[in-house]
Design an enzyme around this catalytic site. Structure first.
Site, mmCIF file in Angstrom:
data_model
loop_
_atom_site.group_PDB
_atom_site.id
_atom_site.type_symbol
_atom_site.label_atom_id
_atom_site.label_comp_id
_atom_site.label_asym_id
_atom_site.label_seq_id
_atom_site.Cartn_x
_atom_site.Cartn_y
_atom_site.Cartn_z
ATOM 1 N N GLY A 12 0.688 -1.243 -0.160
ATOM 2 C CA GLY A 12 0.002 0.042 0.233
ATOM 3 C C GLY A 12 1.060 1.487 -0.042
ATOM 4 O O GLY A 12 2.254 1.579 -0.341
ATOM 5 N N CYS A 275 -5.094 8.207 8.478
ATOM 6 C CA CYS A 275 -4.728 7.841 9.649
ATOM 7 C C CYS A 275 -4.750 8.617 10.722
ATOM 8 O O CYS A 275 -5.251 8.281 11.722
ATOM 9 C CB CYS A 275 -2.630 7.876 9.639
ATOM 10 S SG CYS A 275 -2.063 7.192 8.246
ATOM 11 N N LYS A 338 -5.087 15.960 0.276
ATOM 12 C CA LYS A 338 -4.021 16.901 0.724
ATOM 13 C C LYS A 338 -2.989 16.948 -0.959
ATOM 14 O O LYS A 338 -3.746 15.784 -1.533
ATOM 15 C CB LYS A 338 -3.465 16.809 1.280
ATOM 16 C CG LYS A 338 -1.847 15.615 1.594
ATOM 17 C CD LYS A 338 -1.594 15.287 2.396
ATOM 18 C CE LYS A 338 0.057 15.565 2.579
ATOM 19 N NZ LYS A 338 0.858 14.638 3.495
ATOM 20 N N ARG A 345 -8.775 8.719 1.420
ATOM 21 C CA ARG A 345 -8.972 9.180 2.250
ATOM 22 C C ARG A 345 -9.607 9.945 3.564
ATOM 23 O O ARG A 345 -8.806 10.227 3.531
ATOM 24 C CB ARG A 345 -8.084 7.941 2.766
ATOM 25 C CG ARG A 345 -8.777 6.137 1.787
ATOM 26 C CD ARG A 345 -7.373 5.177 2.289
ATOM 27 N NE ARG A 345 -5.905 5.628 2.395
ATOM 28 C CZ ARG A 345 -4.801 4.952 2.587
ATOM 29 N NH1 ARG A 345 -4.967 3.488 3.655
ATOM 30 N NH2 ARG A 345 -3.899 4.436 2.308
#
Ligand code: NAI
Length: 492
Positions: A12, A275, A338, A345
């Site tokens: 990933g 995250c 961003k 996500r």
């Protein structure tokens, strides 16, 4: 025994770039990145990599086929490797105990079970994924309960601190590499082996070794601190909008204090990414389980403030457009969470877009790196509030910013892509409906210049100056009324 073969489970955003850089810097180590998704592995072996990351293509091109391999043969890669990174996803649990907060360790667990099943020799197993503190204990329990005779394991924690969009640079010039392990001689020896891998390009003084639990917790703590700074400045952005202070000026003044520092003080529509939210929710859950409700509540506020910011910005868009966006065409510039990544996500753009669709708007969306299918799936599936058919009828995806903004009533900037700064806004203004609004959710545009072109500009953390609507009188802004009322009440 020096490491000559590394396996990484999970190809990933972390496994791919991290192992590409290890392969680049350690040509004598054979690095095999495996994934259970054959589609993802096929993309890693193709000309179009599955993730966009500046500098990644060049590293992969240099190493792939030399000492860097992408494979679906997980068993073989485990069997051959002396060191195995577990770099699988650890999303927030969606059901069961801890639903909506705890980290779901099912992928970590299944990786550990596979390692136990396959391994015929000693292995160093490294947690690269972000996990709750003491997760290594669970992995060790699985490995030790299922180990073959004569096989021994060492578990290390080696959390990854890269940021998407700058991953290659972050990996090449890491502020620090953190390695946690057991305090036993065997644990220390395993730490030393992993240190030697990183020492090929990271100075030893930047490689920090700790006990396993400190290392695991440090990753959650680092993300909590980073997100907390964003929520702190965002909370002040609301105060700025109501008072006439400018959040950029406040951030600069505060950040010049060397005890505080200037990074991560940019107010915006809110933080996103896979995250921050997940890791803080995980921290909150851990605190609750440890019977530390005050600590849990403290960190929960960081998430709550982020939700508030996203809602506040979406509400500002609607309110400014005369409190109704039904059938208005609104262009969304940027969908990634961003710049310099195609990852969506937890992107704030999803929140903004969904709110506007819900209010009846028609959206024209453009992002330089996010695929149309990803946008449609994010808007339809996330939270399952909007029907896919409704999304299809209300959303159009464009290939450039000019066609996306043409004939729209307003532009909402959701991602800070550099190309949005460079656009020809004179041309864009000429082709928009009037009055033409622009909502800068990232504070990247030249607001004075846009106002001079005729745009009605709104941004975050700056009191809205009275602007003249072309052809109409001076607008009495609600915000000023609130401000006068506050002073009047304070005086009386
Ligand atoms: P990702 O979702 O992009 O990749 C995870 C991959 O693991 C997927 O391709 C999945 O198919 C694969 N996988 C799952 N179970 C597997 C198994 N048993 N065997 C082989 N492959 C398996 O996730 P991402 O973003 O790379 O994150 C991985 C971990 O790193 C997470 O714990 C995350 O919190 C952490 N992290 C992520 C950062 C980021 O910026 N994305 C930064 C630092 C840490």
């Amino acid at each position: 025994m020096p490491i000559t073969k590394i396996c990484c489970m999970g190809a990933g955003y972390v496994g791919g770039p991290t192992c590409s850089v290890i392969a680049l810097k350690c040509p004598h180590i054979r690095v095999t990145v495996v994934d259970k998704s054959s589609e993802r592995i096929a993309q890693w072996n193709s000309a179009k990599l599955p993730i966009y990351e500046p500098g990644l293509d060049a590293v992969v091109q240099k190493c792939r086929g030399r000492n860097l391999f992408f494979s679906t043969d997980i068993a073989q890669a485990i069997e051959e490797a002396e060191l195995i990174f577990i770099s699988v996803n650890t999303p927030t649990k969606r059901f069961g105990n801890g639903k909506g907060r705890a980290a779901d360790l099912k992928y970590v667990e299944s990786a550990a079970r596979m390692i136990a099943e396959i391994s015929a020799g000693d292995k160093i197993v490294v947690e690269k994924s972000t996990v709750p503190v003491r997760a290594a204990e669970s992995i060790m329990n699985i490995l030790r309960a299922n180990h073959k005779p004569g096989v021994s394991y060492q578990i290390l924690s080696n959390p990854e601190f890269l940021a998407e969009g700058t991953a290659i640079d972050d990996l090449l010039n890491a502020d620090r590499v953190l390695i946690g392990g057991e305090e036993s001689p065997e644990g220390q020896a395993a730490i030393e082996e992993l240190c030697k891998v990183y020492e090929h390009w990271i100075p030893r003084k930047n490689i920090l070794t700790t006990n396993t639990w400190s290392s695991e917790l440090s990753k959650l703590a680092a993300n909590a601190f980073l997100a907390q700074r964003i929520s702190s400045i965002n909370s002040l952005s609301a105060v700025c909008e109501s008072t006439g202070a400018d959040v950029s000026e406040v951030a600069r003044a505060v950040g010049l204090d060397s005890r505080i520092g200037s990074k991560f003080l940019q107010a915006s529509v809110g933080f996103g990414g896979s995250c921050f939210q997940k890791d803080i929710l995980n921290l909150v859950y851990i605190c609750e389980c440890l019977n530390l409700p005050e600590v849990a509540a403290y960190w929960q506020q960081v998430i709550d403030m982020n939700e508030y910011q996203k809602s506040r910005f979406s509400a500002k868009v609607i309110e400014s457009l005369f409190n109704t966006v039904t059938d208005k065409k609104i262009s969304i510039l940027g969908f990634a969470f961003k710049k310099n990544t195609g990852d969506t996500r937890e992107s704030p753009a999803i929140h903004v877009a969904r709110t506007l669709i819900d209010e009846g708007a028609k959206l024209h969306i453009y992002d330089p790196k996010v695929e149309e299918s990803q946008i449609m799936s994010d808007l339809s599936n996330c939270g399952a509030i909007l029907e896919p058919e409704l999304v299809k009828s209300r959303v159009s995806i464009f290939k450039d910013a000019y066609s996306a903004t043409k004939n729209t009533h307003a532009i909402v900037v959701c991602t800070e892509w550099d190309e949005f700064v460079e656009l020809d806004y004179k041309r864009i203004y000429a082709e928009m409906m009037k009055p033409a609004y622009i909502f800068d959710g990232r504070k990247i545009l030249d607001h004075d210049k846009l106002q001079k072109l005729g745009f009605i500009v709104q941004t975050i953390g700056k009191k809205i100056e009275c602007q003249k609507l072309r052809g109409s009188g001076k607008i009495k802004l609600k915000i000023e009324e609130k401000w006068y009322r506050y002073h009047f009440e304070a005086l009386s």
